[in-house]
Design a protein around this motif. Structure first.
Motif, PDB file in Angstrom:
ATOM      1  N   PRO A 198       0.795  -1.216   0.037  1.00 19.18           N
ATOM      2  CA  PRO A 198       0.008   0.051  -0.052  1.00 19.18           C
ATOM      3  C   PRO A 198       0.774   1.324  -0.267  1.00 19.18           C
ATOM      4  O   PRO A 198       2.040   1.149   0.640  1.00 19.18           O
ATOM      5  CB  PRO A 198      -0.633  -0.216   1.410  1.00 19.18           C
ATOM      6  N   TYR A 199       0.319   2.203  -0.695  1.00 13.30           N
ATOM      7  CA  TYR A 199       1.242   3.642  -0.758  1.00 13.30           C
ATOM      8  C   TYR A 199       0.167   4.773   0.051  1.00 13.30           C
ATOM      9  O   TYR A 199      -0.953   4.666  -0.492  1.00 13.30           O
ATOM     10  CB  TYR A 199       1.272   4.034  -2.190  1.00 13.30           C
ATOM     11  N   PRO A 200       0.754   5.431   0.884  1.00  6.16           N
ATOM     12  CA  PRO A 200       0.284   6.531   1.527  1.00  6.16           C
ATOM     13  C   PRO A 200       0.172   7.599   0.555  1.00  6.16           C
ATOM     14  O   PRO A 200       1.129   7.904  -0.469  1.00  6.16           O
ATOM     15  CB  PRO A 200       1.215   7.003   2.623  1.00  6.16           C
ATOM     16  N   PHE A 201      -1.071   8.377   0.140  1.00  8.50           N
ATOM     17  CA  PHE A 201      -0.763   9.609  -0.640  1.00  8.50           C
ATOM     18  C   PHE A 201      -2.375  10.484  -0.181  1.00  8.50           C
ATOM     19  O   PHE A 201      -2.797  10.024   0.971  1.00  8.50           O
ATOM     20  CB  PHE A 201      -1.262   9.236  -1.949  1.00  8.50           C
ATOM     21  N   TRP A 202      -2.302  11.739  -0.686  1.00 10.09           N
ATOM     22  CA  TRP A 202      -3.247  12.543  -0.350  1.00 10.09           C
ATOM     23  C   TRP A 202      -4.812  12.175  -1.002  1.00 10.09           C
ATOM     24  O   TRP A 202      -4.529  12.235  -2.379  1.00 10.09           O
ATOM     25  CB  TRP A 202      -2.890  13.894  -0.654  1.00 10.09           C
ATOM     26  N   TRP A 203      -5.692  12.011  -0.338  1.00 16.61           N
ATOM     27  CA  TRP A 203      -7.077  12.079  -0.956  1.00 16.61           C
ATOM     28  C   TRP A 203      -7.808  13.148  -0.437  1.00 16.61           C
ATOM     29  O   TRP A 203      -8.214  12.985   0.758  1.00 16.61           O
ATOM     30  CB  TRP A 203      -7.662  10.645  -0.775  1.00 16.61           C
ATOM     31  N   ASN A 204      -8.162  14.233  -1.348  1.00 15.83           N
ATOM     32  CA  ASN A 204      -8.799  15.237  -1.089  1.00 15.83           C
ATOM     33  C   ASN A 204      -8.343  15.787   0.257  1.00 15.83           C
ATOM     34  O   ASN A 204      -9.103  16.128   1.253  1.00 15.83           O
ATOM     35  CB  ASN A 204     -10.365  14.853  -1.027  1.00 15.83           C
ATOM     36  N   ASN A 205      -7.121  16.040   0.386  1.00 13.23           N
ATOM     37  CA  ASN A 205      -6.654  16.615   1.605  1.00 13.23           C
ATOM     38  C   ASN A 205      -6.411  15.784   2.643  1.00 13.23           C
ATOM     39  O   ASN A 205      -6.409  16.098   4.099  1.00 13.23           O
ATOM     40  CB  ASN A 205      -7.382  18.229   2.124  1.00 13.23           C
ATOM     41  N   VAL A 209      -4.243   5.643   2.147  1.00  8.96           N
ATOM     42  CA  VAL A 209      -3.372   4.626   1.732  1.00  8.96           C
ATOM     43  C   VAL A 209      -4.225   3.872   0.377  1.00  8.96           C
ATOM     44  O   VAL A 209      -5.447   3.319   0.562  1.00  8.96           O
ATOM     45  CB  VAL A 209      -3.140   3.502   2.862  1.00  8.96           C
ATOM     46  N   GLY A 210      -3.426   3.831  -0.613  1.00  9.14           N
ATOM     47  CA  GLY A 210      -3.802   3.130  -1.459  1.00  9.14           C
ATOM     48  C   GLY A 210      -3.164   2.043  -2.000  1.00  9.14           C
ATOM     49  O   GLY A 210      -2.287   1.740  -1.862  1.00  9.14           O
ATOM     50  N   ALA A 211      -3.902   0.869  -2.658  1.00 13.42           N
ATOM     51  CA  ALA A 211      -3.346  -0.276  -3.226  1.00 13.42           C
ATOM     52  C   ALA A 211      -3.938  -0.782  -4.407  1.00 13.42           C
ATOM     53  O   ALA A 211      -5.364  -0.566  -4.404  1.00 13.42           O
ATOM     54  CB  ALA A 211      -3.348  -1.250  -2.101  1.00 13.42           C
ATOM     55  N   LEU A 212      -3.314  -1.184  -5.422  1.00 12.29           N
ATOM     56  CA  LEU A 212      -3.907  -1.911  -6.614  1.00 12.29           C
ATOM     57  C   LEU A 212      -4.421  -3.186  -6.160  1.00 12.29           C
ATOM     58  O   LEU A 212      -3.574  -4.055  -5.567  1.00 12.29           O
ATOM     59  CB  LEU A 212      -2.915  -1.818  -7.852  1.00 12.29           C
ATOM     60  N   THR A 213      -5.595  -3.560  -6.401  1.00 14.02           N
ATOM     61  CA  THR A 213      -6.076  -4.760  -6.275  1.00 14.02           C
ATOM     62  C   THR A 213      -6.946  -5.248  -7.257  1.00 14.02           C
ATOM     63  O   THR A 213      -7.933  -4.473  -7.631  1.00 14.02           O
ATOM     64  CB  THR A 213      -6.824  -4.991  -4.830  1.00 14.02           C
ATOM     65  N   GLY A 214      -6.464  -6.174  -8.234  1.00 13.39           N
ATOM     66  CA  GLY A 214      -7.121  -6.507  -9.252  1.00 13.39           C
ATOM     67  C   GLY A 214      -7.117  -5.311 -10.302  1.00 13.39           C
ATOM     68  O   GLY A 214      -5.928  -4.719 -10.270  1.00 13.39           O
TER      69      GLY A 214
END
Lengths: 321, 163
Positions: A198-205, A209-214
Motif C-alpha cells: 500500500p502507498y500513502p497519498f493525499w485523498w482530498n486533503n 492509503v492506496g493499493a492496486l487490487t485487481g
C-alpha cells in the motif's frame, strides 16, 4: 468635535498626528514592497507589530501579483512581485538536482541535493527541515496544503518492512510545516493484510492509503483516532476506483503508484518517471507530464516560521556550503 | 421623510460646510461619490446643508475638485474614461507637498472617498518606500520605543533590507 487650524502648521513637512494613529498607516504600509516593510519594522513597536500581524501578512500577500513557476524553476531572492525564476540548469552542474515540492503562502518547500527546506524567497529566510534518521536519501514526498485549515503537511515516507507485515504496522510520518512538528502515525496492517504494497497519498486533503487490487485502486481514507498528536489512524472510508484502462493495458500496472486525488482527478506516477492523470468520472487516463514538471503559483509574502534563519545574500553560496 | 426626496434629480445641489465655516455648493451626484455624504443624504433625506466639522475648507475643496473631475469624466462617453481619470489622478497628486498630502488623506478617509484614499495612499507609499528608518520617524514624527538591542535585532534579522 475637535477643530484643527491646518494653516498654522502649513510649513511643517510633517504628517499630522492623527494620520500616524489612523488606519491610513496600515493602508499605506499594505502598498509597500517586502523590502521596505522588513526595514520599517524597525521604526517603532506599533509598526513592527502591525507589519508582523498574520492578518496584515495575508492581505499584503493577496495583493501581490502571482507568478507562475514550475517545480523545476528556481525562485530567486527578491523583494518584488516580479520575482524572476530561472531554471536550475543555469546553476553549476553538481547542483542540478533541485525540486519544489510545494508552495504555500509565499513559502517554498524545496529539496536541494542534501537539504530539505522551507524558504521564503522574498524575505530571504529559510528553515531547514529535520531529516528522519532512517532515511538515507529523500524518499518520495508528497506535499499538501489545505487552504481551508491553513495547514501544510509534507507526507514524508513510509517506514515499513513489508517482509514482516503480520507483526508490523505501517508507519506514516508527516511533517506539519506550520507547527514544525513531525507526526508519526501507525496504521495497523491487518486491515489490509490481503493487499499488496500500500502507498500513502493525499485523498482530498486527507491522508489515505492506496493499493492496486485487481484492476481497481482500493483507497482507505484515514482519520486520526484521538485528535491531534501522535497516534493511530483508523479507516474512515473505503473507496474503490475502477481502473478499466488496465483491462486493455495490463502492463501499465507495473510500478503504478497513486500520488494524489482531488475531486474527480487522480494522479499516478509510474516507474517513478512518468505522471498520469486519471479522470475518475470519464475514466480517461492521460499522460500528464514527466515526473517533476508541474505549475505552481507563487506570491511573495512576509510569512515567517519560527526558527527561520536569514540566508546569505548570494544564493550560490548556499549551494557551495 | 424619504418621500420628500424621491422627486429630486441628479442636478440637486447640496451645501457642504467645512470646519472653518467655508461652504461649498455641489451637485448631489458629485458629493455622493463620498461614502460619508452619501450616507448622510440617504439617512437624512431632505437635508440640504451638511456640516463637516472634521474637514477644513482647503482640503474639502480639494476633495470635491477630485470628485467633480471623476464625476464629469464618467458622464462623458465611456470610451477612454479610465485613461482620462488615470492621467488626471496623476496630475492631481504630482505636486502635492507632504503636508497637504497627509491632510488630504485624512479628509478623504473621513469622507469615505475610497478611490481617492487608494490614490493618495499609493502616492504616500511611493514616496516612502525607499526611505531609511530614521527618515520615516522624522516624516511621521515617531519616536522609537524599542528597548536597547531590540532595533539592532530587527536590523540583523534582515540586514539586506537595510542596505
Amino acid at each position: 468635535m475637535e477643530k484643527h487650524d491646518y494653516h498654522h502648521n502649513h510649513n511643517q513637512n510633517y504628517a499630522s498626528p492623527e494620520l500616524v494613529h489612523s488606519d491610513m498607516i496600515k493602508e499605506i504600509l499594505l502598498r509597500l514592497p517586502i523590502k521596505s516593510l522588513l526595514r520599517f519594522r524597525g521604526v517603532c513597536k506599533q509598526w513592527r507589530d502591525l507589519i508582523q500581524h498574520p492578518d496584515f501578512i495575508k492581505v499584503h500577500m493577496s495583493r501581490a501579483t502571482p507568478l507562475l513557476v514550475s517545480n523545476c524553476d528556481f525562485i530567486t531572492h527578491s523583494d518584488f512581485a516580479s520575482t524572476a525564476s530561472h531554471h536550475p540548469a543555469n546553476l553549476s552542474a553538481p547542483y542540478y538536482q533541485f525540486s519544489i515540492l510545494g508552495i504555500f503562502e509565499g513559502l517554498v518547500v524545496e529539496i536541494l541535493p542534501d537539504i530539505l527546506q522551507v524558504r521564503n524567497p522574498a524575505t530571504r529566510q529559510a528553515l531547514v527541515l529535520p531529516r528522519q534518521p532512517s532515511s538515507k536519501a529523500f524518499p518520495e514526498m508528497h506535499f499538501n496544503f489545505n487552504s481551508r485549515t491553513g495547514v501544510a503537511t509534507l507526507l514524508c515516507e513510509k517506514l515499513d518492512t513489508f517482509g514482516n507485515r503480520r507483526n508490523k504496522d505501517l508507519q506514516i510520518s508527516s511533517f506539519n510545516i506550520e507547527n514544525e512538528s513531525f507526526l508519526h502515525s501507525n496504521f495497523p496492517l491487518d486491515i489490509f493484510a490481503d493487499l499488496p504494497e500500500p502507498y500513502p497519498f493525499w485523498w482530498n486533503n486527507c491522508l489515505a492509503v492506496g493499493a492496486l487490487t485487481g484492476n481497481k485502486l482500493r483507497v482507505l481514507v484515514l482519520e486520526k483516532q484521538h485528535g491531534e498528536g501522535n497516534g493511530e489512524y483508523k479507516c474512515r472510508e473505503e473507496v474503490f476506483v475502477p481502473l478499466r484502462f488496465l483491462d486493455r493495458n495490463p502492463d501499465r500496472k507495473e510500478g503504478l503508484v497513486p500520488i494524489a486525488a482531488v475531486s474527480d482527478d487522480l494522479w499516478f506516477s509510474s516507474q517513478g518517471t512518468h505522471k498520469w492523470h486519471y479522470d475518475m468520472k470519464t475514466e480517461e487516463i492521460k499522460e500528464w507530464s514527466l515526473i517533476g514538471v508541474k505549475m505552481l503559483e507563487y506570491q511573495p509574502s512576509l510569512k515567517m516560521l519560527d526558527g527561520m534563519l536569514s540566508m546569505k545574500d548570494d544564493w550560490n553560496n548556499q549551494f557551495h556550503t | 421623510m424619504s418621500s420628500s426626496s424621491t422627486t429630486t434629480t441628479t442636478t440637486r445641489l447640496l451645501m457642504l460646510k467645512a470646519s472653518d465655516g467655508v461652504t461649498f455648493e455641489v451637485e448631489e451626484a458629485v458629493a455622493t461619490k463620498l461614502g460619508a455624504i452619501n450616507n448622510m443624504v440617504e439617512e437624512e433625506g431632505s437635508e440640504d446643508l451638511i456640516c463637516l466639522p472634521n474637514v477644513n475648507g482647503k482640503f474639502l475643496g480639494m476633495v470635491l475638485e477630485w470628485c467633480k473631475k471623476h464625476a464629469n469624466n464618467n458622464t462623458n462617453s465611456d470610451k477612454g474614461n479610465d485613461e482620462v481619470n488615470k492621467w488626471w489622478d496623476k496630475e492631481f497628486v504630482m505636486d502635492l507637498d507632504q503636508n497637504t498630502l497627509y491632510h488630504l488623506l485624512m479628509a478623504a478617509d473621513y469622507l469615505s472617498g475610497t478611490e481617492l484614499v487608494d490614490l493618495l495612499t499609493e502616492k504616500v507609499a511611493s514616496m516612502i518606500r525607499g526611505k531609511k528608518v530614521e527618515e520615516i520617524r522624522e516624516t511621521f514624527k515617531i519616536k522609537s520605543d524599542f528597548l536597547p538591542g531590540q532595533e539592532e535585532e530587527i536590523r540583523k534579522k534582515n540586514s539586506w533590507a537595510f542596505e
